[in-house]
Design a protein around this motif. Sequence first.
Motif, mmCIF file in Angstrom:
data_model
loop_
_atom_site.group_PDB
_atom_site.id
_atom_site.type_symbol
_atom_site.label_atom_id
_atom_site.label_comp_id
_atom_site.label_asym_id
_atom_site.label_seq_id
_atom_site.Cartn_x
_atom_site.Cartn_y
_atom_site.Cartn_z
ATOM 1 N N ARG A 140 0.762 -0.677 0.496
ATOM 2 C CA ARG A 140 -0.361 -0.754 -0.338
ATOM 3 C C ARG A 140 0.695 1.242 -0.375
ATOM 4 N N ALA A 141 2.404 0.770 1.078
ATOM 5 C CA ALA A 141 3.439 1.886 0.679
ATOM 6 C C ALA A 141 3.373 2.451 -0.510
ATOM 7 N N GLN A 142 3.891 1.629 -1.259
ATOM 8 C CA GLN A 142 4.080 1.425 -2.599
ATOM 9 C C GLN A 142 3.198 2.029 -3.591
ATOM 10 N N GLY A 143 1.892 1.923 -3.733
ATOM 11 C CA GLY A 143 1.031 2.304 -4.375
ATOM 12 C C GLY A 143 0.177 1.479 -4.518
ATOM 13 N N LEU A 144 0.828 0.204 -4.580
ATOM 14 C CA LEU A 144 -0.076 -1.093 -4.951
ATOM 15 C C LEU A 144 -1.023 -1.686 -4.099
ATOM 16 N N PRO A 145 -2.192 -2.724 -4.938
ATOM 17 C CA PRO A 145 -3.232 -3.577 -3.982
ATOM 18 C C PRO A 145 -1.914 -4.177 -3.715
ATOM 19 N N GLY A 146 -3.145 -4.649 -1.973
ATOM 20 C CA GLY A 146 -2.663 -5.066 -1.088
ATOM 21 C C GLY A 146 -3.472 -5.106 -0.007
ATOM 22 N N THR A 147 -4.244 -6.214 0.228
ATOM 23 C CA THR A 147 -5.045 -5.962 1.775
ATOM 24 C C THR A 147 -4.650 -8.067 1.990
ATOM 25 N N SER A 148 -4.666 -7.212 3.266
ATOM 26 C CA SER A 148 -4.267 -8.830 4.202
ATOM 27 C C SER A 148 -5.091 -9.044 5.353
ATOM 28 N N LEU A 149 -6.121 -10.352 4.902
ATOM 29 C CA LEU A 149 -7.178 -10.491 5.838
ATOM 30 C C LEU A 149 -6.481 -11.589 7.236
ATOM 31 N N ALA A 150 -6.311 -11.564 8.409
ATOM 32 C CA ALA A 150 -6.389 -11.654 9.532
ATOM 33 C C ALA A 150 -7.434 -12.514 9.923
ATOM 34 N N ALA A 199 -5.258 -2.337 4.578
ATOM 35 C CA ALA A 199 -4.261 -2.915 4.709
ATOM 36 C C ALA A 199 -3.997 -3.714 5.242
ATOM 37 N N LEU A 200 -4.608 -3.918 6.141
ATOM 38 C CA LEU A 200 -5.371 -5.153 7.040
ATOM 39 C C LEU A 200 -6.607 -5.190 7.766
ATOM 40 N N LEU A 201 -7.161 -6.485 7.178
ATOM 41 C CA LEU A 201 -7.983 -6.334 8.247
ATOM 42 C C LEU A 201 -8.411 -7.377 9.343
ATOM 43 N N VAL A 202 -9.130 -7.619 10.043
ATOM 44 C CA VAL A 202 -9.273 -9.122 10.728
ATOM 45 C C VAL A 202 -11.062 -9.953 10.240
ATOM 46 N N PRO A 203 -10.999 -10.433 9.912
ATOM 47 C CA PRO A 203 -12.565 -10.834 9.709
ATOM 48 C C PRO A 203 -12.438 -12.571 10.903
ATOM 49 N N THR A 204 -13.688 -12.033 11.849
ATOM 50 C CA THR A 204 -13.830 -13.222 12.475
ATOM 51 C C THR A 204 -14.651 -13.106 13.121
ATOM 52 N N GLY A 205 -15.611 -13.952 13.533
ATOM 53 C CA GLY A 205 -16.256 -14.625 14.839
ATOM 54 C C GLY A 205 -16.134 -14.347 15.609
ATOM 55 N N LEU A 206 -17.148 -13.412 16.664
ATOM 56 C CA LEU A 206 -17.595 -12.764 17.478
ATOM 57 C C LEU A 206 -18.849 -12.699 18.417
ATOM 58 N N ASP A 207 -18.311 -13.758 19.319
ATOM 59 C CA ASP A 207 -20.368 -13.198 20.141
ATOM 60 C C ASP A 207 -20.354 -12.194 20.767
ATOM 61 N N LEU A 208 -20.448 -11.063 20.728
ATOM 62 C CA LEU A 208 -20.604 -9.856 21.959
ATOM 63 C C LEU A 208 -20.561 -10.321 23.287
#
Length: 428
Positions: A140-150, A199-208
């Motif tokens: 992302r800092a280099q202007g390129l697409p980039g997505t990390s899904l934790a 750049a970073l997202l954390v898709p996870t299931g939470l029972d709040l």
Amino acid sequence: HGVRSLLLTSRRGTHAPGATELATELKELGARVEIVACDVTDRSALAELLAAHPDLTAVIHTAGVVRDGTIGSLTPEAIDALRAPKADAARHLHELTAELDLDVQAFVLYSSAAGVLGGAGQGAYAAANAALDALAAERRAQGLPGTSLAWGLWAPEAGGMGAGIEQADIERMARSGVRPLAVSEGLALLDAAVATDHALLVPTGLDLPTLARTAGAQIPPLFAQLVRPVAVRRSAAGAGAPGGQELAQRLAGLAGPDRQRLVLDVVNRHVAAVLGAVGGPGSGAPEITPDKPFKELGFDSLTAVELRNGLGAEAGVRLPATLVFDYPTPAELAGFLLRQLVPEDPAEGGDAAYEETVRASLRAIPLARLRDAGLLDALLELAGHRPATTGSPLTADDPAGEAGAIVDDIDDMDAESLISMALEGSDF
């Protein structure tokens, strides 16, 4: 999304389990599918594959292996086995797609929540996934697409790395407010993530509600702002149980044996909850008795932490991470917890332990420190010995001389006399 041309790679290619069936299903849906055997950790092999496909427009990197292990069992080989398919392969994809000037419009890395939240036995795995998160930020800092899904855990029926997880582990996670993602949820989260600028997202299931109710004072800081403050305060008391100050107040109104009984009941209830021992007779749950070691009940490092968190939340006290190992039976653990909630009063039957603590402390003080503090002469006089003078044999080099006699005489004194004598005329 209109994607019709797919290049799928793995180490075994068409020989991977289910590969042929997958290709057939995708072709029936109208896609053009090519499955190629390629070890993406081999930079040369990957470069050759990418050069043969100059029309590549998207990269989705999902490779990874499971090899959990505690710090003591980690070896360079074990770390390499986890790092290579995750971090090394992602780095190769990043560098080679840039070198070949491919029109990559999406670059998605499948990371893991272990790299964000940590995980017992997953130190090397967490590090490998954190490297993917960093690579997405770098792109992302280099202007390129980039997505990390934790990703958090997907449901076992979805296949992948969570396919072999035990039901007991899923239930344990559910009790702490973390649930597996259904396939439909995971795919929807993937679509939503690629459409963002993060750049970073954390898709996870939470029972709040469960997270708030069971985590209490031990709620992970990263989750704290997801739960309403009132829920967090209520959760500190534990689920349906007296907690913190209320438990201490109940204990203060009871006699000694009744206190011990109440705390043991609290410990046993949490042990049963952690082990799932709520099915009654015939359920296969281990019998919980006061003197049965936790190890024999089936406790491991994860269940030990869960028990510590639950007891800490209900009692309103911070407990050590080594709780179950330091106090290896319910009875010993209950005794420790009782002392934290209702400290022993020397005036109420604790004189022996109190005096022994004082005596042990005095024995541990070097004679030179007693002399420097101006206390040695008072000790000698009280014990009926002559005061120490220059050249006196009463030194650290003569532990069996008069120093031993002093300790013997000290043993005949009660704790109050010892303290009064020691403090008299001192600046302490």
